[in-house]
Structure formats: C-alpha cells, structure tokens
Design a protein around this motif. Structure first.
Motif, PDB file in Angstrom:
ATOM      1  N   PHE A   1       2.639  11.726   5.396  1.00 44.34           N
ATOM      2  CA  PHE A   1       1.242  11.960   5.004  1.00 44.34           C
ATOM      3  C   PHE A   1       0.315  11.609   6.159  1.00 44.34           C
ATOM      4  CE2 PHE A   1       0.523   7.406   4.350  1.00 44.34           C
ATOM      5  CZ  PHE A   1       1.799   6.950   4.029  1.00 44.34           C
ATOM      6  N   ARG A   2      -0.884  12.195   6.131  1.00 42.88           N
ATOM      7  CA  ARG A   2      -1.833  11.985   7.238  1.00 42.88           C
ATOM      8  C   ARG A   2      -2.384  10.558   7.227  1.00 42.88           C
ATOM      9  NH1 ARG A   2      -2.090  16.773   9.430  1.00 42.88           N
ATOM     10  NH2 ARG A   2      -1.938  18.573   8.040  1.00 42.88           N
ATOM     11  N   ASP A   3      -2.497   9.989   8.433  1.00 44.42           N
ATOM     12  CA  ASP A   3      -3.118   8.675   8.569  1.00 44.42           C
ATOM     13  C   ASP A   3      -4.591   8.793   8.167  1.00 44.42           C
ATOM     14  OD1 ASP A   3      -2.312   5.946  10.403  1.00 44.42           O
ATOM     15  OD2 ASP A   3      -4.444   6.290   9.979  1.00 44.42           O
ATOM     16  N   ILE A   4      -5.085   7.799   7.446  1.00 45.45           N
ATOM     17  CA  ILE A   4      -6.465   7.843   6.933  1.00 45.45           C
ATOM     18  C   ILE A   4      -7.477   7.688   8.080  1.00 45.45           C
ATOM     19  CG2 ILE A   4      -6.818   5.375   6.451  1.00 45.45           C
ATOM     20  CD1 ILE A   4      -7.814   6.293   3.633  1.00 45.45           C
ATOM     21  N   THR A   5      -7.062   7.073   9.184  1.00 47.35           N
ATOM     22  CA  THR A   5      -7.928   6.912  10.359  1.00 47.35           C
ATOM     23  C   THR A   5      -7.187   7.466  11.574  1.00 47.35           C
ATOM     24  OG1 THR A   5      -8.649   4.821   9.364  1.00 47.35           O
ATOM     25  CG2 THR A   5      -9.387   5.251  11.592  1.00 47.35           C
TER      26      THR A   5
ATOM     27  N   ASN B   1       5.634   0.370  14.808  1.00 51.22           N
ATOM     28  CA  ASN B   1       5.176  -0.974  15.106  1.00 51.22           C
ATOM     29  C   ASN B   1       6.005  -1.991  14.327  1.00 51.22           C
ATOM     30  OD1 ASN B   1       3.053  -0.359  16.915  1.00 51.22           O
ATOM     31  ND2 ASN B   1       1.701   0.171  15.218  1.00 51.22           N
TER      32      ASN B   1
ATOM     33  N   LEU C   1       0.824  -1.211   0.000  1.00 50.79           N
ATOM     34  CA  LEU C   1       0.000   0.000   0.000  1.00 50.79           C
ATOM     35  C   LEU C   1       0.862   1.268   0.000  1.00 50.79           C
ATOM     36  CD1 LEU C   1      -2.857   1.254   0.390  1.00 50.79           C
ATOM     37  CD2 LEU C   1      -2.499   0.973   2.845  1.00 50.79           C
ATOM     38  N   PHE C   2       1.885   1.297   0.856  1.00 52.43           N
ATOM     39  CA  PHE C   2       2.667   2.536   0.969  1.00 52.43           C
ATOM     40  C   PHE C   2       3.609   2.722  -0.222  1.00 52.43           C
ATOM     41  CE2 PHE C   2       2.142   2.904   5.902  1.00 52.43           C
ATOM     42  CZ  PHE C   2       0.794   3.178   5.706  1.00 52.43           C
TER      43      PHE C   2
ATOM     44  N   LEU D   1       1.981   9.770   9.224  1.00 53.57           N
ATOM     45  CA  LEU D   1       2.864   8.626   8.991  1.00 53.57           C
ATOM     46  C   LEU D   1       4.092   9.098   8.221  1.00 53.57           C
ATOM     47  CD1 LEU D   1       0.122   6.057   7.866  1.00 53.57           C
ATOM     48  CD2 LEU D   1       1.070   6.383  10.164  1.00 53.57           C
TER      49      LEU D   1
ATOM     50  N   HIS E   1       4.636   6.554  13.257  1.00 54.52           N
ATOM     51  CA  HIS E   1       3.417   7.314  13.539  1.00 54.52           C
ATOM     52  C   HIS E   1       3.816   8.534  14.373  1.00 54.52           C
ATOM     53  CE1 HIS E   1       0.401   3.959  12.781  1.00 54.52           C
ATOM     54  NE2 HIS E   1       1.496   3.236  12.952  1.00 54.52           N
TER      55      HIS E   1
ATOM     56  N   GLY F   1       0.497  -5.061  16.411  1.00 59.97           N
ATOM     57  CA  GLY F   1      -0.655  -4.719  15.577  1.00 59.97           C
ATOM     58  C   GLY F   1      -0.265  -4.141  14.234  1.00 59.97           C
ATOM     59  N   GLN F   2       1.003  -4.299  13.834  1.00 61.37           N
ATOM     60  CA  GLN F   2       1.436  -3.775  12.521  1.00 61.37           C
ATOM     61  C   GLN F   2       0.554  -4.339  11.415  1.00 61.37           C
ATOM     62  OE1 GLN F   2       5.507  -4.701  11.384  1.00 61.37           O
ATOM     63  NE2 GLN F   2       5.483  -3.244   9.689  1.00 61.37           N
ATOM     64  N   GLU F   3       0.025  -3.428  10.598  1.00 57.41           N
ATOM     65  CA  GLU F   3      -0.885  -3.832   9.515  1.00 57.41           C
ATOM     66  C   GLU F   3      -0.262  -3.623   8.146  1.00 57.41           C
ATOM     67  OE1 GLU F   3      -4.337  -1.452  10.200  1.00 57.41           O
ATOM     68  OE2 GLU F   3      -5.102  -2.771  11.793  1.00 57.41           O
ATOM     69  N   VAL F   4       0.598  -2.624   8.041  1.00 59.76           N
ATOM     70  CA  VAL F   4       1.235  -2.317   6.751  1.00 59.76           C
ATOM     71  C   VAL F   4       2.728  -2.596   6.908  1.00 59.76           C
ATOM     72  CG1 VAL F   4       1.685  -0.549   5.016  1.00 59.76           C
ATOM     73  CG2 VAL F   4      -0.502  -0.558   6.240  1.00 59.76           C
TER      74      VAL F   4
ATOM     75  N   HIS G   1       6.891   2.558   8.878  1.00 60.38           N
ATOM     76  CA  HIS G   1       6.311   3.893   9.020  1.00 60.38           C
ATOM     77  C   HIS G   1       6.362   4.297  10.476  1.00 60.38           C
ATOM     78  CE1 HIS G   1       3.183   0.805   9.158  1.00 60.38           C
ATOM     79  NE2 HIS G   1       2.586   1.534  10.093  1.00 60.38           N
TER      80      HIS G   1
ATOM     81  N   LYS H   1      -5.793   8.650  15.015  1.00 61.28           N
ATOM     82  CA  LYS H   1      -6.023   8.251  16.404  1.00 61.28           C
ATOM     83  C   LYS H   1      -5.755   9.397  17.365  1.00 61.28           C
ATOM     84  CE  LYS H   1      -5.887   4.073  14.429  1.00 61.28           C
ATOM     85  NZ  LYS H   1      -5.587   3.975  12.974  1.00 61.28           N
TER      86      LYS H   1
HETATM   87  P1  5GP Z   1       0.331  -0.001  11.536  1.00 63.92           P
HETATM   88  O1  5GP Z   1      -0.801  -0.636  12.304  1.00 63.92           O
HETATM   89  O2  5GP Z   1       0.814  -0.897  10.403  1.00 63.92           O
HETATM   90  O3  5GP Z   1       1.449   0.490  12.407  1.00 63.92           O
HETATM   91  O4  5GP Z   1      -0.271   1.317  10.898  1.00 63.92           O
HETATM   92  C1  5GP Z   1      -0.853   1.364   9.632  1.00 63.92           C
HETATM   93  C2  5GP Z   1      -1.587   2.687   9.559  1.00 63.92           C
HETATM   94  O5  5GP Z   1      -1.874   2.954   8.201  1.00 63.92           O
HETATM   95  C3  5GP Z   1      -2.920   2.697  10.314  1.00 63.92           C
HETATM   96  O6  5GP Z   1      -2.882   3.695  11.327  1.00 63.92           O
HETATM   97  C4  5GP Z   1      -3.957   2.993   9.222  1.00 63.92           C
HETATM   98  O7  5GP Z   1      -4.984   3.862   9.665  1.00 63.92           O
HETATM   99  C5  5GP Z   1      -3.121   3.617   8.124  1.00 63.92           C
HETATM  100  N1  5GP Z   1      -3.629   3.400   6.776  1.00 63.92           N
HETATM  101  C6  5GP Z   1      -4.140   2.251   6.282  1.00 63.92           C
HETATM  102  N2  5GP Z   1      -4.486   2.413   4.987  1.00 63.92           N
HETATM  103  C7  5GP Z   1      -4.185   3.703   4.667  1.00 63.92           C
HETATM  104  C8  5GP Z   1      -4.324   4.480   3.460  1.00 63.92           C
HETATM  105  O8  5GP Z   1      -4.762   4.022   2.411  1.00 63.92           O
HETATM  106  N3  5GP Z   1      -3.912   5.776   3.514  1.00 63.92           N
HETATM  107  C9  5GP Z   1      -3.401   6.333   4.666  1.00 63.92           C
HETATM  108  N4  5GP Z   1      -3.039   7.614   4.601  1.00 63.92           N
HETATM  109  N5  5GP Z   1      -3.262   5.624   5.805  1.00 63.92           N
HETATM  110  C10 5GP Z   1      -3.641   4.330   5.797  1.00 63.92           C
END
Ligand code: 5GP
Ligand code: ZN
Length: 117
Positions: A29-33, A88, A6-7, A41, A103, A94-97, A101, A35
């Motif tokens: 860039f700004r996180d899409i969600t 993370n 994704l990134f 990020l 935060h 909880g790393q998702e991407v 990155h 917290k």
């Molecule tokens: P992680 O959990 O891997 O440390 O953080 C991944 C972050 O990427 C999450 O906070 C999530 O909100 C953010 N994120 C996921 N998809 C996108 C996206 O398409 N665009 C942006 N700007 N942030 C994203």
C-alpha cells in the motif's frame, strides 16, 4: 494481530490504506507521507518486528515480500528506471512502525544511500 500495531490494523481493515498489490500473505500500500513519486510499503500480513525476525521465522514469506516488492516496482513503472528497497530496523534507522515493511522508492534519482542527521 499484535496489540496496537498500525500495520496489523491496516491488514485487518480497521484503518484504510491505498492498496496497490495483494497476495494471500502479503499486502502493498502507498506510504501516507511519500518521500518519492513512488513510495509503497510491502508487508507480510503476519506480524514480525523487522526483516531479520521475519526471515528467521519464515524464510519463504520473506522471499514473498521481496517478490511482491518487485511486482510493485513493475506495476508502478519503475522496474526499468530503478528503485530502492529499504527495510529499517531499530533506532538508528529511524524505524517508526515495528511491523516489518519494505519501502519501495522510485520515480526519481534517489541520491546517496544514507543521509545523516
Ligand atoms: P519506518 O520509519 O518505520 O521505516 O516507516 C514507517 C512508514 O509508515 C513511514 O514512511 C510513514 O510515512 C508510514 N506511515 C505511518 N503511518 C501510516 C499510515 O497510517 N498509513 C500509511 N499508508 N503509511 C503510514
Ligand atoms: Zn503488526
């Protein structure tokens, strides 16, 4: 560019992002969600899975990511009030991407360092 990352796709301009700071090798860039009121990020444009892998391969670039995080905090007005920089790594975090990155979180009291559950 790593497959299906994704990134990497944001770096390539294939997916839009709200960019707040950019250097030759780093993008913020700004996180899409978000917290927190400030949630940005910071990533190297090159793909590494996590902060340790980045630092092992390119310590200078790891330093530049942290430098940009500081610049973002200043730009977003939280350098004085305080902020948290989180990287993370792996399942328990909880790393998702899986493109490293940092935060940058701030703009309100951030509470305890870890939450459970
Ligand atoms: P992680 O959990 O891997 O440390 O953080 C991944 C972050 O990427 C999450 O906070 C999530 O909100 C953010 N994120 C996921 N998809 C996108 C996206 O398409 N665009 C942006 N700007 N942030 C994203
Ligand atoms: Zn990537």
């Amino acid at each position: 560019m790593a497959d299906n990352c994704l990134f990497c796709r944001i770096v390539a301009g294939e997916i839009p992002a709200d960019v707040v700071h950019e250097t030759g090798r780093v993008l913020a860039f700004r996180d899409i969600t978000p917290k927190a009121p400030v949630h940005v990020l910071v990533i190297p444009k090159d793909h590494y899975e996590n902060a340790a892998a980045l630092a092992a391969a390119d310590p200078g670039l790891a330093g530049e990511v942290v430098q940009v995080a500081g610049a973002v905090a200043a730009k977003e007005g939280v350098a004085e009030s305080g902020y948290r920089l989180i990287f993370n790594a792996g399942p328990d975090s909880g790393q998702e991407v899986f493109h490293v990155h940092g935060h940058v979180l701030g703009g309100q009291p951030l509470g305890a360092l870890t939450g459970r559950g």
